[in-house]
Write an enzyme that holds these catalytic residues in place. Structure first.
Site, PDB file in Angstrom:
ATOM      1  N   ILE A   1       1.041  -1.386   0.035  1.00  0.00           N
ATOM      2  CA  ILE A   1       0.147  -0.058  -0.165  1.00  0.00           C
ATOM      3  C   ILE A   1       0.710   1.234  -0.191  1.00  0.00           C
ATOM      4  CG2 ILE A   1      -1.773   1.305   1.187  1.00  0.00           C
ATOM      5  CD1 ILE A   1      -2.519  -1.422   2.781  1.00  0.00           C
TER       6      ILE A   1
ATOM      7  N   ASP B   1      10.331   8.320  -0.808  1.00  0.00           N
ATOM      8  CA  ASP B   1       9.506   9.429  -1.463  1.00  0.00           C
ATOM      9  C   ASP B   1       9.172   8.806  -2.964  1.00  0.00           C
ATOM     10  OD1 ASP B   1       8.473  11.731  -2.734  1.00  0.00           O
ATOM     11  OD2 ASP B   1       9.983  12.895  -1.912  1.00  0.00           O
TER      12      ASP B   1
ATOM     13  N   ASN C   1      -2.245   4.148  -3.975  1.00  0.00           N
ATOM     14  CA  ASN C   1      -2.683   5.307  -3.189  1.00  0.00           C
ATOM     15  C   ASN C   1      -2.365   6.411  -3.003  1.00  0.00           C
ATOM     16  OD1 ASN C   1      -4.859   6.229  -0.924  1.00  0.00           O
ATOM     17  ND2 ASN C   1      -2.909   6.294   0.054  1.00  0.00           N
TER      18      ASN C   1
ATOM     19  N   ARG D   1       6.457  -0.129 -11.994  1.00  0.00           N
ATOM     20  CA  ARG D   1       7.479  -0.626 -12.779  1.00  0.00           C
ATOM     21  C   ARG D   1       8.018  -1.645 -11.847  1.00  0.00           C
ATOM     22  NH1 ARG D   1      10.068  -3.017 -15.299  1.00  0.00           N
ATOM     23  NH2 ARG D   1      11.792  -2.546 -16.973  1.00  0.00           N
TER      24      ARG D   1
ATOM     25  N   TYR E   1      -4.447  18.743 -11.033  1.00  0.00           N
ATOM     26  CA  TYR E   1      -4.817  17.721 -10.328  1.00  0.00           C
ATOM     27  C   TYR E   1      -5.780  16.815 -11.149  1.00  0.00           C
ATOM     28  CZ  TYR E   1      -6.847  14.856  -6.601  1.00  0.00           C
ATOM     29  OH  TYR E   1      -7.512  13.494  -5.928  1.00  0.00           O
TER      30      TYR E   1
ATOM     31  N   LYS F   1      -5.201  12.677 -12.532  1.00  0.00           N
ATOM     32  CA  LYS F   1      -6.277  11.476 -12.296  1.00  0.00           C
ATOM     33  C   LYS F   1      -6.577  11.329 -13.607  1.00  0.00           C
ATOM     34  CE  LYS F   1      -5.807  11.185  -7.889  1.00  0.00           C
ATOM     35  NZ  LYS F   1      -5.090   9.813  -6.980  1.00  0.00           N
TER      36      LYS F   1
ATOM     37  N   VAL G   1     -13.706  12.837   0.405  1.00  0.00           N
ATOM     38  CA  VAL G   1     -13.443  11.956   1.584  1.00  0.00           C
ATOM     39  C   VAL G   1     -12.770  12.890   2.640  1.00  0.00           C
ATOM     40  CG1 VAL G   1     -12.219   9.967   2.357  1.00  0.00           C
ATOM     41  CG2 VAL G   1     -12.873  10.194  -0.070  1.00  0.00           C
TER      42      VAL G   1
HETATM   43  P1  NAP Z   1      -3.984  12.047   2.862  1.00  0.00           P
HETATM   44  O1  NAP Z   1      -4.719  11.818   3.923  1.00  0.00           O
HETATM   45  O2  NAP Z   1      -3.160  13.405   2.711  1.00  0.00           O
HETATM   46  O3  NAP Z   1      -2.960  10.972   2.742  1.00  0.00           O
HETATM   47  C1  NAP Z   1      -1.950  10.976   1.492  1.00  0.00           C
HETATM   48  C2  NAP Z   1      -0.941   9.808   1.767  1.00  0.00           C
HETATM   49  O4  NAP Z   1      -0.051   9.754   0.550  1.00  0.00           O
HETATM   50  C3  NAP Z   1      -0.126   9.788   3.082  1.00  0.00           C
HETATM   51  O5  NAP Z   1       0.051   8.694   3.542  1.00  0.00           O
HETATM   52  C4  NAP Z   1       1.273  10.365   2.526  1.00  0.00           C
HETATM   53  O6  NAP Z   1       2.431   9.916   3.413  1.00  0.00           O
HETATM   54  C5  NAP Z   1       1.318   9.669   1.237  1.00  0.00           C
HETATM   55  N1  NAP Z   1       2.132  10.680   0.324  1.00  0.00           N
HETATM   56  C6  NAP Z   1       2.022  11.801  -0.269  1.00  0.00           C
HETATM   57  N2  NAP Z   1       3.036  12.159  -1.211  1.00  0.00           N
HETATM   58  C7  NAP Z   1       3.831  11.195  -1.001  1.00  0.00           C
HETATM   59  C8  NAP Z   1       5.083  10.901  -1.766  1.00  0.00           C
HETATM   60  N3  NAP Z   1       6.050  11.790  -2.452  1.00  0.00           N
HETATM   61  N4  NAP Z   1       5.899   9.681  -1.422  1.00  0.00           N
HETATM   62  C9  NAP Z   1       5.299   8.652  -0.410  1.00  0.00           C
HETATM   63  N5  NAP Z   1       3.988   8.807  -0.020  1.00  0.00           N
HETATM   64  C10 NAP Z   1       3.309   9.986  -0.072  1.00  0.00           C
HETATM   65  O7  NAP Z   1      -4.740  11.783   1.473  1.00  0.00           O
HETATM   66  P2  NAP Z   1      -6.122  10.635   1.112  1.00  0.00           P
HETATM   67  O8  NAP Z   1      -7.358  11.480   1.098  1.00  0.00           O
HETATM   68  O9  NAP Z   1      -5.901   9.644   2.117  1.00  0.00           O
HETATM   69  O10 NAP Z   1      -5.417  10.501  -0.335  1.00  0.00           O
HETATM   70  C11 NAP Z   1      -5.400   9.164  -0.855  1.00  0.00           C
HETATM   71  C12 NAP Z   1      -5.579   9.035  -2.351  1.00  0.00           C
HETATM   72  O11 NAP Z   1      -6.864   9.289  -2.331  1.00  0.00           O
HETATM   73  C13 NAP Z   1      -4.879   9.853  -3.233  1.00  0.00           C
HETATM   74  O12 NAP Z   1      -4.210   9.647  -4.244  1.00  0.00           O
HETATM   75  C14 NAP Z   1      -5.991  11.026  -3.621  1.00  0.00           C
HETATM   76  O13 NAP Z   1      -5.674  11.677  -4.790  1.00  0.00           O
HETATM   77  C15 NAP Z   1      -6.926   9.966  -3.810  1.00  0.00           C
HETATM   78  N6  NAP Z   1      -8.272  10.722  -3.243  1.00  0.00           N
HETATM   79  C16 NAP Z   1      -8.589  11.589  -2.289  1.00  0.00           C
HETATM   80  C17 NAP Z   1     -10.038  12.121  -2.168  1.00  0.00           C
HETATM   81  C18 NAP Z   1     -10.345  12.721  -0.844  1.00  0.00           C
HETATM   82  O14 NAP Z   1     -11.209  13.803  -0.848  1.00  0.00           O
HETATM   83  N7  NAP Z   1      -9.586  12.782   0.220  1.00  0.00           N
HETATM   84  C19 NAP Z   1     -10.864  12.093  -3.137  1.00  0.00           C
HETATM   85  C20 NAP Z   1     -10.614  11.384  -4.410  1.00  0.00           C
HETATM   86  C21 NAP Z   1      -9.167  10.957  -4.492  1.00  0.00           C
HETATM   87  P3  NAP Z   1       3.564  10.793   3.675  1.00  0.00           P
HETATM   88  O15 NAP Z   1       3.362  12.247   3.985  1.00  0.00           O
HETATM   89  O16 NAP Z   1       3.976  10.090   5.039  1.00  0.00           O
HETATM   90  O17 NAP Z   1       4.795  10.388   2.632  1.00  0.00           O
END
Ligand code: NAP
Length: 258
Positions: A11, A64, A91, A125, A159, A163, A192
């Site tokens: 994950i 990262d 994710n 990959r 953004y 997507k 979310v």
């Molecule tokens: P979140 O709470 O901000 O969590 C994002 C996660 O991604 C964190 O664990 C962060 O961990 C990790 N991350 C970010 N940049 C990274 C990097 N450069 N390298 C490794 N890990 C990284 O956001 P979320 O809402 O759970 O979002 C998860 C996914 O759902 C995303 O793809 C987002 O686009 C998608 N999504 C979210 C929503 C919404 O409304 N929340 C809606 C549609 C889609 P670290 O900071 O520890 O690296």
């Protein structure tokens, strides 16, 4: 229905929000986990909690995802056995700002493209050759898209583009992997309530909070349950694309706020 018990699930973005909820739910269901993110302290905390509560193996990968070299090095630090991933949940992702293009910051564009698009490619990959060699007919890739892959909005330019790109990659990957019977799905949420908006508006926590005010948003666990549903369908069933919004949301900008 298939079980995820004893499956090895990687994950990305597991320290917060949807990724953390997936880690917890998959561990509850007996899956062993490889959890990737940048914040080592949060990864270790989650590793210890899930290992002790659910008696599963949890391996943290501090990395990262924007850095191709780091992704390769982290993946290669796994034992040969642990490179044989059953389910990859792509994710990790983020949004930065909501500027019209003429006002956009190039560093924000780079961050979104490098994380949401290139990061997803880098880790996939690494994982895929092992899936193809060792996990034919059983493996599954589940990408986190968004309603932003279906529906654009002003200020969502880059953004939404990332997507839409995830959707394109998902579809072409499904064709490329057909001969190996590897499943490919995308789960596309609307609003979310996670750290997502706080990352998007790092200097304005009121603005971030207001995104979810006046409606009941989805929570990360709603999406984790949906992802587990996709991962547990019978062998002959692939969920191609699943769009999920709060009841109060009909499209990116058509929201019933009280
Ligand atoms: P979140 O709470 O901000 O969590 C994002 C996660 O991604 C964190 O664990 C962060 O961990 C990790 N991350 C970010 N940049 C990274 C990097 N450069 N390298 C490794 N890990 C990284 O956001 P979320 O809402 O759970 O979002 C998860 C996914 O759902 C995303 O793809 C987002 O686009 C998608 N999504 C979210 C929503 C919404 O409304 N929340 C809606 C549609 C889609 P670290 O900071 O520890 O690296």
């Amino acid at each position: 229905m298939q079980s995820v018990k004893n499956k090895l699930v990687l994950i990305t973005g597991a320290t917060a929000g949807i990724g953390k909820a997936c880690a917890t739910l998959f561990a509850q269901n007996g899956a062993n986990l490889i959890l990737l993110a940048r914040r080592e302290n949060l990864l270790i905390e989650l590793q210890l909690k899930l290992q002790s509560e659910y008696n599963v193996v949890v391996i943290p990968l501090v990395c990262d995802i924007r850095n191709a070299h780091e992704v390769k090095k982290s993946f290669n630090s796994l034992s040969e056995e642990n490179k044989k991933i059953d389910i990859l949940i792509n994710n990790a992702g983020m949004a930065r700002g909501i500027d019209k293009l003429q006002d956009g910051l190039i560093e924000n564009w780079d961050e979104m493209i490098d994380t949401n698009l290139k990061g997803l490619l880098y880790i996939t990959r690494e994982v895929l050759p092992y899936m193809i060699e060792f996990k034919k007919e059983t493996a599954h890739i589940i990408n986190l898209g968004s309603t932003a892959a279906h529906d654009v909005y002003p200020g969502g330019n880059v953004y939404c583009a990332t997507k839409f790109a995830v959707k394109a990659i998902t579809k072409s990957l499904r064709m490329e992997l057909l001969e190996h019977y590897i499943k490919v799905s995308t789960v596309d949420p609307g609003m979310v309530e996670t750290d997502f908006s706080y990352v998007r508006f790092p200097d304005d926590s009121t603005k971030a909070k207001n995104v979810y005010s006046g409606l009941t948003p989805l929570v990360a666990e709603d999406i984790a349950e949906t992802i587990l549903f996709c991962a547990t369908r019978p062998k002959h069933v692939n969920i191609n694309e699943l769009v999920i919004t709060p009841t109060a949301q009909a499209s990116s900008n058509f929201i019933n706020k009280k």
